[in-house]
Design a protein around this motif. Structure first.
Motif, PDB file in Angstrom:
ATOM      1  N   MET A   1      -5.026  -2.090   4.718  1.00 46.42           N
ATOM      2  CA  MET A   1      -4.728  -1.109   5.763  1.00 46.42           C
ATOM      3  C   MET A   1      -5.601  -1.332   6.993  1.00 46.42           C
ATOM      4  O   MET A   1      -5.159  -1.130   8.130  1.00 46.42           O
ATOM      5  CB  MET A   1      -4.914   0.299   5.191  1.00 46.42           C
ATOM      6  CG  MET A   1      -3.911   0.634   4.085  1.00 46.42           C
ATOM      7  SD  MET A   1      -4.222   2.201   3.235  1.00 46.42           S
ATOM      8  CE  MET A   1      -3.812   3.361   4.523  1.00 46.42           C
ATOM      9  N   ALA A   2      -6.841  -1.774   6.781  1.00 47.52           N
ATOM     10  CA  ALA A   2      -7.708  -2.101   7.917  1.00 47.52           C
ATOM     11  C   ALA A   2      -7.133  -3.275   8.699  1.00 47.52           C
ATOM     12  O   ALA A   2      -7.177  -3.304   9.936  1.00 47.52           O
ATOM     13  CB  ALA A   2      -9.116  -2.427   7.423  1.00 47.52           C
TER      14      ALA A   2
ATOM     15  N   GLY B   1      -6.108  -8.170   1.190  1.00 42.51           N
ATOM     16  CA  GLY B   1      -6.012  -6.830   0.620  1.00 42.51           C
ATOM     17  C   GLY B   1      -4.840  -6.664  -0.324  1.00 42.51           C
ATOM     18  O   GLY B   1      -4.996  -6.174  -1.447  1.00 42.51           O
TER      19      GLY B   1
ATOM     20  N   LEU C   1      -6.708  -2.174  -1.157  1.00 41.85           N
ATOM     21  CA  LEU C   1      -5.674  -1.539  -0.336  1.00 41.85           C
ATOM     22  C   LEU C   1      -6.244  -1.079   0.999  1.00 41.85           C
ATOM     23  O   LEU C   1      -5.583  -1.181   2.041  1.00 41.85           O
ATOM     24  CB  LEU C   1      -5.060  -0.353  -1.087  1.00 41.85           C
ATOM     25  CG  LEU C   1      -4.175  -0.705  -2.288  1.00 41.85           C
ATOM     26  CD1 LEU C   1      -3.752   0.563  -3.017  1.00 41.85           C
ATOM     27  CD2 LEU C   1      -2.951  -1.492  -1.843  1.00 41.85           C
ATOM     28  N   LEU C   2      -7.480  -0.581   0.978  1.00 40.35           N
ATOM     29  CA  LEU C   2      -8.126  -0.174   2.224  1.00 40.35           C
ATOM     30  C   LEU C   2      -8.373  -1.380   3.130  1.00 40.35           C
ATOM     31  O   LEU C   2      -8.266  -1.276   4.353  1.00 40.35           O
ATOM     32  CB  LEU C   2      -9.440   0.540   1.915  1.00 40.35           C
ATOM     33  CG  LEU C   2      -9.308   1.920   1.253  1.00 40.35           C
ATOM     34  CD1 LEU C   2     -10.688   2.468   0.890  1.00 40.35           C
ATOM     35  CD2 LEU C   2      -8.570   2.895   2.170  1.00 40.35           C
TER      36      LEU C   2
ATOM     37  N   MET D   1      -7.967   0.240  -5.061  1.00 36.88           N
ATOM     38  CA  MET D   1      -7.951   1.047  -3.843  1.00 36.88           C
ATOM     39  C   MET D   1      -8.789   0.398  -2.745  1.00 36.88           C
ATOM     40  O   MET D   1      -8.436   0.454  -1.561  1.00 36.88           O
ATOM     41  CB  MET D   1      -8.469   2.447  -4.153  1.00 36.88           C
ATOM     42  CG  MET D   1      -8.478   3.376  -2.929  1.00 36.88           C
ATOM     43  SD  MET D   1      -6.836   3.568  -2.171  1.00 36.88           S
ATOM     44  CE  MET D   1      -6.023   4.532  -3.453  1.00 36.88           C
ATOM     45  N   ALA D   2      -9.901  -0.243  -3.136  1.00 31.90           N
ATOM     46  CA  ALA D   2     -10.739  -0.917  -2.141  1.00 31.90           C
ATOM     47  C   ALA D   2      -9.968  -2.026  -1.440  1.00 31.90           C
ATOM     48  O   ALA D   2     -10.043  -2.184  -0.215  1.00 31.90           O
ATOM     49  CB  ALA D   2     -11.994  -1.480  -2.814  1.00 31.90           C
TER      50      ALA D   2
ATOM     51  N   PRO E   1       0.806  -1.227   0.000  1.00 35.92           N
ATOM     52  CA  PRO E   1       0.000   0.000   0.000  1.00 35.92           C
ATOM     53  C   PRO E   1       0.839   1.277   0.000  1.00 35.92           C
ATOM     54  O   PRO E   1       0.477   2.253  -0.668  1.00 35.92           O
ATOM     55  CB  PRO E   1      -0.814  -0.132   1.293  1.00 35.92           C
ATOM     56  CG  PRO E   1      -0.889  -1.596   1.557  1.00 35.92           C
ATOM     57  CD  PRO E   1       0.412  -2.150   1.069  1.00 35.92           C
TER      58      PRO E   1
END
Length: 320
Positions: A124-125, A280, A120-121, A117-118, A98
């Motif tokens: 990150m979550a 992710g 990647l989020l 991007m979804a 990310p």
């Protein structure tokens, strides 16, 4: 991608996953900053003696060495010496994915698909979940942050590597090893002190010292030279989007090996976070590869269409 190549890619992931055990063994003997200097010195000497300089601008070699070499391993080794479990470190370091995307968007104006991007989020979550589990005290949260800093250093190295546009990845890897040794040795002497460095060298004949040497040799020869060499060879012969997802086996191997050999345990929350990170990063990588294939197909189609139009135009002129 052939079955043989799949096995090779999986073997590299195993090499890299087990490397976190090797680092843990070496850190039992050497202070972290000195270990980074030692690791890259063992690569820098043969690079200077036997490896020709790659056809790359010096600033990208230096940038790659500072990011991938110095910053990544300075913070990673520091984190593990401060208590970051080897298995969990192999997972958190995947944040480099990310981070690389975000740096590419910021400095290289790279476009990111919404689906990528979804994912990647999601990654990150997952990191946030792991961080929350480590937030019980500064003793466990600080190593987590240091490992994240190491992942960010890796991302900086990725951007410099990308900008180098090299066709000689092995040479670039060897030559970037010239960057970390001197500044890391200076930092080690200033922070860790000559006495601590000297004591780590004088105790190499002990069982701990011999295991540390074995770990260092594994890191330099197996994880860096052989692992990176095979990975680069696979990348040059297969689509990157097919090879890259095999890197997500690294934290699986790292965490499993740490459980078996070091007795490391993870909480249910950390395990849930690990699953989110893997999903992710893997999903983002696959979406990025799909986008690259679509773009490449479009670039091929445009010249073909243009050529067809020119041919039709020429035929019309000749007919008239």
């Amino acid at each position: 991608m052939s079955f043989k190549h799949c096995l090779l890619a999986a073997s590299v992931a195993v090499m890299w996953g087990l490397n976190f055990l090797a680092i843990d063994f070496s850190l039992a003997q050497f202070p972290p900053f000195f270990l980074v200097a030692l690791r890259f010195a063992l690569l820098a000497v043969p690079a200077l003696l036997f490896v020709p300089k790659p056809d790359v601008k010096a600033r990208w070699i230096i940038g790659y060495g500072l990011g991938f070499g110095l910053l990544q391993f300075l913070f990673l080794y520091w984190a593990m010496a401060a208590g970051m479990p080897a298995g969990l470190a192999s997972l958190v370091l995947q944040a480099s994915g990310p981070f690389t995307v975000l740096l590419g968007m910021t400095f290289l104006r790279e476009r990111v698909r919404g689906s990528q991007m979804a994912f990647l989020l999601v990654a990150m979550a997952g990191l946030a979940v792991v961080g929350w589990q480590r937030f019980d005290s500064n003793a466990s949260f600080l190593p987590f942050l240091l490992t994240l800093a190491g992942a960010f250093g890796w991302a900086i190295g990725n951007i410099c590597n990308r900008q180098a546009h090299t066709t000689e990845p092995i040479k670039l890897t060897m030559w970037m090893s010239l960057v970390p040794p001197v500044p890391m040795l200076a930092l080690s002497l200033a922070v860790e002190g000559p006495e601590k460095v000297g004591a780590s060298i004088s105790g190499l004949t002990t069982p701990t010292g011999l295991l540390a040497i074995a770990g260092l040799i594994y890191t330099v020869v197996v994880a860096t030279i052989i692992g990176s060499g095979v990975w680069s060879w696979l990348m040059s012969r297969n689509p990157a989007g097919i090879v890259a997802p095999f890197s997500m086996l690294v934290p699986v191997v790292g965490m499993s090996a740490a459980f078996v050999f070091l007795g490391e345990r993870v909480t249910v929350g950390e395990l849930c976070g690990a699953v989110l990170v893997i999903i992710g990063v893997l999903g983002a990588g696959l979406k990025a590869a799909k986008g690259a294939r679509i773009l490449a197909a479009a670039e091929v189609a445009v010249p073909v269409s243009a050529q067809a139009e020119d041919s039709d135009a020429g035929g019309s002129i000749r007919a008239s």
